[in-house]
Scaffold this motif. Structure first.
Motif, PDB file in Angstrom:
ATOM      1  N   ASN A 140     -10.614  -8.099  10.836  1.00 10.46           N
ATOM      2  CA  ASN A 140     -11.519  -7.336   9.808  1.00 10.46           C
ATOM      3  C   ASN A 140     -10.420  -6.697   9.092  1.00 10.46           C
ATOM      4  O   ASN A 140      -9.424  -6.800   8.952  1.00 10.46           O
ATOM      5  CB  ASN A 140     -12.219  -6.411  10.632  1.00 10.46           C
ATOM      6  CG  ASN A 140     -11.368  -5.256  11.648  1.00 10.46           C
ATOM      7  OD1 ASN A 140     -10.277  -5.059  11.066  1.00 10.46           O
ATOM      8  ND2 ASN A 140     -11.430  -4.870  12.915  1.00 10.46           N
ATOM      9  N   TRP A 141     -10.956  -5.830   7.993  1.00  7.63           N
ATOM     10  CA  TRP A 141     -10.424  -5.371   6.805  1.00  7.63           C
ATOM     11  C   TRP A 141      -9.202  -4.495   7.558  1.00  7.63           C
ATOM     12  O   TRP A 141      -8.079  -4.370   6.760  1.00  7.63           O
ATOM     13  CB  TRP A 141     -11.096  -4.692   5.941  1.00  7.63           C
ATOM     14  CG  TRP A 141     -10.356  -3.968   4.859  1.00  7.63           C
ATOM     15  CD1 TRP A 141     -10.278  -2.697   4.462  1.00  7.63           C
ATOM     16  CD2 TRP A 141      -9.399  -4.641   3.840  1.00  7.63           C
ATOM     17  NE1 TRP A 141      -9.547  -2.492   3.771  1.00  7.63           N
ATOM     18  CE2 TRP A 141      -8.777  -3.348   3.019  1.00  7.63           C
ATOM     19  CE3 TRP A 141      -9.094  -5.700   3.800  1.00  7.63           C
ATOM     20  CZ2 TRP A 141      -8.230  -3.805   2.033  1.00  7.63           C
ATOM     21  CZ3 TRP A 141      -8.172  -6.199   2.420  1.00  7.63           C
ATOM     22  CH2 TRP A 141      -7.744  -5.196   1.738  1.00  7.63           C
ATOM     23  N   ARG A 142      -9.432  -3.585   8.356  1.00  9.12           N
ATOM     24  CA  ARG A 142      -8.434  -2.656   8.720  1.00  9.12           C
ATOM     25  C   ARG A 142      -7.376  -3.465   9.547  1.00  9.12           C
ATOM     26  O   ARG A 142      -6.106  -3.006   9.229  1.00  9.12           O
ATOM     27  CB  ARG A 142      -9.276  -1.670   9.824  1.00  9.12           C
ATOM     28  CG  ARG A 142      -8.041  -0.539  10.289  1.00  9.12           C
ATOM     29  CD  ARG A 142      -9.043   0.427  11.183  1.00  9.12           C
ATOM     30  NE  ARG A 142      -7.964   1.412  11.501  1.00  9.12           N
ATOM     31  CZ  ARG A 142      -8.240   2.345  12.455  1.00  9.12           C
ATOM     32  NH1 ARG A 142      -9.462   2.508  12.906  1.00  9.12           N
ATOM     33  NH2 ARG A 142      -7.456   3.236  12.561  1.00  9.12           N
ATOM     34  N   GLU A 143      -7.678  -4.356  10.351  1.00  8.96           N
ATOM     35  CA  GLU A 143      -6.468  -5.304  11.077  1.00  8.96           C
ATOM     36  C   GLU A 143      -5.747  -6.008   9.877  1.00  8.96           C
ATOM     37  O   GLU A 143      -4.534  -5.965   9.989  1.00  8.96           O
ATOM     38  CB  GLU A 143      -7.255  -6.257  11.988  1.00  8.96           C
ATOM     39  CG  GLU A 143      -7.935  -5.626  13.176  1.00  8.96           C
ATOM     40  CD  GLU A 143      -8.893  -6.468  13.862  1.00  8.96           C
ATOM     41  OE1 GLU A 143      -9.166  -6.129  15.106  1.00  8.96           O
ATOM     42  OE2 GLU A 143      -9.064  -7.657  13.423  1.00  8.96           O
ATOM     43  N   PHE A 144      -6.231  -6.488   8.941  1.00  9.61           N
ATOM     44  CA  PHE A 144      -5.659  -7.191   7.969  1.00  9.61           C
ATOM     45  C   PHE A 144      -4.668  -6.381   6.989  1.00  9.61           C
ATOM     46  O   PHE A 144      -3.363  -6.789   6.837  1.00  9.61           O
ATOM     47  CB  PHE A 144      -6.479  -8.046   6.819  1.00  9.61           C
ATOM     48  CG  PHE A 144      -5.832  -8.756   5.906  1.00  9.61           C
ATOM     49  CD1 PHE A 144      -5.351 -10.150   6.300  1.00  9.61           C
ATOM     50  CD2 PHE A 144      -5.918  -8.266   4.572  1.00  9.61           C
ATOM     51  CE1 PHE A 144      -4.933 -10.974   5.355  1.00  9.61           C
ATOM     52  CE2 PHE A 144      -5.272  -9.139   3.627  1.00  9.61           C
ATOM     53  CZ  PHE A 144      -4.696 -10.205   3.815  1.00  9.61           C
ATOM     54  N   SER A 145      -5.474  -5.179   6.715  1.00  6.73           N
ATOM     55  CA  SER A 145      -4.701  -4.129   5.968  1.00  6.73           C
ATOM     56  C   SER A 145      -3.099  -3.728   6.940  1.00  6.73           C
ATOM     57  O   SER A 145      -2.071  -3.547   6.311  1.00  6.73           O
ATOM     58  CB  SER A 145      -5.409  -2.773   5.741  1.00  6.73           C
ATOM     59  OG  SER A 145      -4.568  -1.933   4.954  1.00  6.73           O
ATOM     60  N   PHE A 146      -3.577  -3.455   8.157  1.00  4.36           N
ATOM     61  CA  PHE A 146      -2.286  -3.142   9.107  1.00  4.36           C
ATOM     62  C   PHE A 146      -1.227  -4.070   8.978  1.00  4.36           C
ATOM     63  O   PHE A 146      -0.187  -3.601   8.826  1.00  4.36           O
ATOM     64  CB  PHE A 146      -2.815  -3.054  10.478  1.00  4.36           C
ATOM     65  CG  PHE A 146      -1.558  -2.803  11.333  1.00  4.36           C
ATOM     66  CD1 PHE A 146      -1.208  -1.437  11.574  1.00  4.36           C
ATOM     67  CD2 PHE A 146      -1.387  -3.826  12.322  1.00  4.36           C
ATOM     68  CE1 PHE A 146      -0.168  -1.261  12.312  1.00  4.36           C
ATOM     69  CE2 PHE A 146      -0.233  -3.712  13.168  1.00  4.36           C
ATOM     70  CZ  PHE A 146       0.289  -2.438  13.274  1.00  4.36           C
ATOM     71  N   PHE A 147      -1.541  -5.360   9.321  1.00  7.00           N
ATOM     72  CA  PHE A 147      -0.571  -6.345   9.302  1.00  7.00           C
ATOM     73  C   PHE A 147       0.179  -6.667   7.899  1.00  7.00           C
ATOM     74  O   PHE A 147       1.353  -6.581   7.782  1.00  7.00           O
ATOM     75  CB  PHE A 147      -1.252  -7.698   9.645  1.00  7.00           C
ATOM     76  CG  PHE A 147      -1.250  -8.079  10.992  1.00  7.00           C
ATOM     77  CD1 PHE A 147      -0.259  -8.106  11.939  1.00  7.00           C
ATOM     78  CD2 PHE A 147      -2.699  -7.769  11.927  1.00  7.00           C
ATOM     79  CE1 PHE A 147      -0.467  -8.180  13.404  1.00  7.00           C
ATOM     80  CE2 PHE A 147      -2.766  -7.879  12.937  1.00  7.00           C
ATOM     81  CZ  PHE A 147      -1.552  -8.230  13.790  1.00  7.00           C
ATOM     82  N   GLN A 148      -0.727  -6.620   6.854  1.00  2.00           N
ATOM     83  CA  GLN A 148      -0.119  -6.893   5.660  1.00  2.00           C
ATOM     84  C   GLN A 148       0.599  -5.689   4.947  1.00  2.00           C
ATOM     85  O   GLN A 148       1.387  -5.840   4.073  1.00  2.00           O
ATOM     86  CB  GLN A 148      -1.071  -7.555   4.628  1.00  2.00           C
ATOM     87  CG  GLN A 148      -1.673  -9.000   5.145  1.00  2.00           C
ATOM     88  CD  GLN A 148      -0.525  -9.902   4.994  1.00  2.00           C
ATOM     89  OE1 GLN A 148       0.235 -10.175   4.325  1.00  2.00           O
ATOM     90  NE2 GLN A 148      -0.610 -10.859   6.265  1.00  2.00           N
ATOM     91  N   SER A 149      -0.036  -4.625   5.064  1.00  2.00           N
ATOM     92  CA  SER A 149       0.587  -3.527   4.433  1.00  2.00           C
ATOM     93  C   SER A 149       1.576  -2.714   5.177  1.00  2.00           C
ATOM     94  O   SER A 149       2.620  -2.352   5.007  1.00  2.00           O
ATOM     95  CB  SER A 149      -0.573  -2.453   3.856  1.00  2.00           C
ATOM     96  OG  SER A 149      -0.260  -1.509   3.424  1.00  2.00           O
TER      97      SER A 149
END
Length: 488
Positions: free
Chosen positions: A387-396
């Protein structure tokens, strides 16, 4: 070799042994194919396996019948186009005119153009292949589709290739029919609009990794710069000023010194545009003004830059493992042992250097491991499951951690070398000092953005607040008749 091109990509024995390609029932929807090349054969295999009844039109059916699955009927072109309403035109553009004699029989049918031009043909012709086909057969409905799918993907199934099939046509009903057909074959149809988009669709297979061009050139230029810089410092300077021949370092040692510099700078360039974008939003006080084109393109290439950074870091790790295997390393080790004996030193141990190297290697392993997570989560198959929060956590978040670990890794490597006069060869500073500038600026900016005054303002801007505007909301009459102004 003679006769090799006549052989099918999948053997006849494999086709006949596959139960999914057994004889199709007479009630199955019928699809026609004009052409008997590799793509036509692969298309027939996929259509038969998807439950369609396939009729192949060829100029020489007796010669070609053995190359197609037994469930497909191979006959002359005029006979193949009689009953199917959807007909795939799997021939080259220059052969379209040979089909003009069938125009009366093709009237009212859907022609699916699967051809692709060469780069020279794409530049030479103003009309796309599909538009040219439509001009030759005005009584037919032409649909452009399946041109981005390879023959191997058709045979092996969409699980082994790109599932998206761009489709364009001037008739919505024809697009719907072909879209359903593509979906039944296991692909994902993508509506590209009218037939005027066919030129754009036909250009897709001509581009070789278009999104990788700029990042690759950037990485190459960085490599050449740092390689030349390290060559001057580590090879040329000892040769000119000390008469030492160290050209043997060029294939491995200089490359290994260059790779981490490129990887570190590329990683910092992944997060620099985000910092610049946030700074622009704070300065403008709004998110509704476009970024400059150069910054917009930079933001779109961050994934490719990050993967190239990981590639260089992985190569650096492999090269570093190879360093002790070199003969030059063994000779230096023996010479050091001899020198120690001659100076009558029985114990050589520098506590500070031991600790520095242990921390340096540990931070390097952690940084590479974090970069590996970033690379894996950027793959479409993994990214689509987050989901967007998980993707943001990994990439950001995790990406910033990787940048901090890489910075600490670099600082531990440099230690006090930046302050030693002997390290400035030809008055050039150590290489690692050049790579620290951009990452340190990014880390400092990130720390500043965490300050409540800036963090709160940036959060409001990204939620729609503007510095010079106020949004007015009128409350219902039963609550209050006054107007309140909100900046949120």
């Amino acid at each position: 070799m003679p006769g090799e091109m006549d052989k099918p990509l999948i053997s006849r024995r494999l086709v006949d042994s596959d139960s999914s390609l057994a004889e199709a029932s007479n009630e199955a929807p019928k699809v026609g194919i004009l052409g008997s090349g590799d793509f036509a054969r692969s298309l027939a295999i996929r259509l038969v396996g998807s439950g369609f009844s396939v009729v192949v039109g060829s100029r020489n059916p007796k010669r070609m019948v053995g190359l197609f699955p037994s469930a497909a009927q191979v006959t002359f072109q005029a006979e193949a186009i009689g009953s199917p309403e959807v007909i795939f035109v799997a021939t080259f553009r220059e052969h379209y005119s040979s089909l003009c004699g069938l125009s009366d029989q093709l009237a009212g049918k859907i022609l699916v153009d699967v051809s692709n031009p060469t780069e020279q043909e794409h530049l030479q012709h103003r009309k796309s292949n599909a538009e040219y086909l439509a001009s030759l057969f005005p009584t037919c409905t032409v649909v452009k589709a399946f041109n981005v799918i390879s023959a191997w993907t058709l045979q092996a199934g969409p699980r082994d290739g790109n599932r998206q099939v761009p489709i364009c046509s001037d008739q919505p009903e024809a697009k719907r029919v072909v879209s359903e057909l593509a979906h039944t074959m296991g692909f994902m149809p993508v509506d590209m609009g009218s037939l005027a988009s066919a030129r754009e669709v036909e250009a897709m297979p001509l581009h070789l990794l278009p999104s990788w061009k700029v990042p690759t050139i950037l990485a190459l230029w960085l490599f050449l710069f740092f390689y030349a810089y390290n060559f001057i410092r580590d090879v040329l300077q000892p040769y000119v000023q000390e008469g030492k021949n160290k050209f043997y370092k060029l294939p491995l040692s200089v490359v290994n010194t260059t790779l981490p510099c490129v990887a570190y700078v590329l990683l910092s360039l992944v997060y620099l545009p985000g910092t610049l974008a946030a700074t622009l939003q704070l300065w403008r006080g709004t998110k509704y003004r476009r970024f400059p084109d150069w910054l917009d393109h930079w933001l779109q290439h961050r994934k490719q830059i990050g993967l190239l950074s990981f590639f260089c870091a992985a190569l650096h790790a492999i090269y570093s493992v190879c360093l002790p295997v070199r003969l030059s390393y063994r000779y230096d080790l023996v010479n050091l042992a001899v020198k120690q004996v001659l100076t009558n030193k029985s114990h050589l141990w520098v506590e500070e250097n031991v600790w520095r190297m242990e921390i340096y290697l540990s931070l390097g392993v952690l940084a590479l491991g974090t970069l590996s997570l970033l690379a894996v989560t950027s793959l479409p198959s993994i990214a689509n499951s987050l989901n967007w929060r998980e993707f943001s956590f990994f990439q950001s978040t995790l990406g910033f951690v990787a940048l901090v670990l890489s910075t600490l890794h670099t600082l531990t490597y440099g230690w006090t070398r930046a302050f030693e006069e002997s390290r400035y060869k030809f008055y050039l500073p150590p290489t690692f000092t050049l790579t620290l500038l951009v990452p340190c600026v990014i880390i400092l900016a990130k720390i500043l953005f965490f300050l409540p005054c800036l963090s709160h303002r940036l959060s409001k801007i990204r939620r729609g607040w503007e510095k010079d505007n106020a949004v007015k909301f009128t409350l219902p009459m039963d609550h209050a008749s006054t107007q309140k102004t909100s900046h949120v």
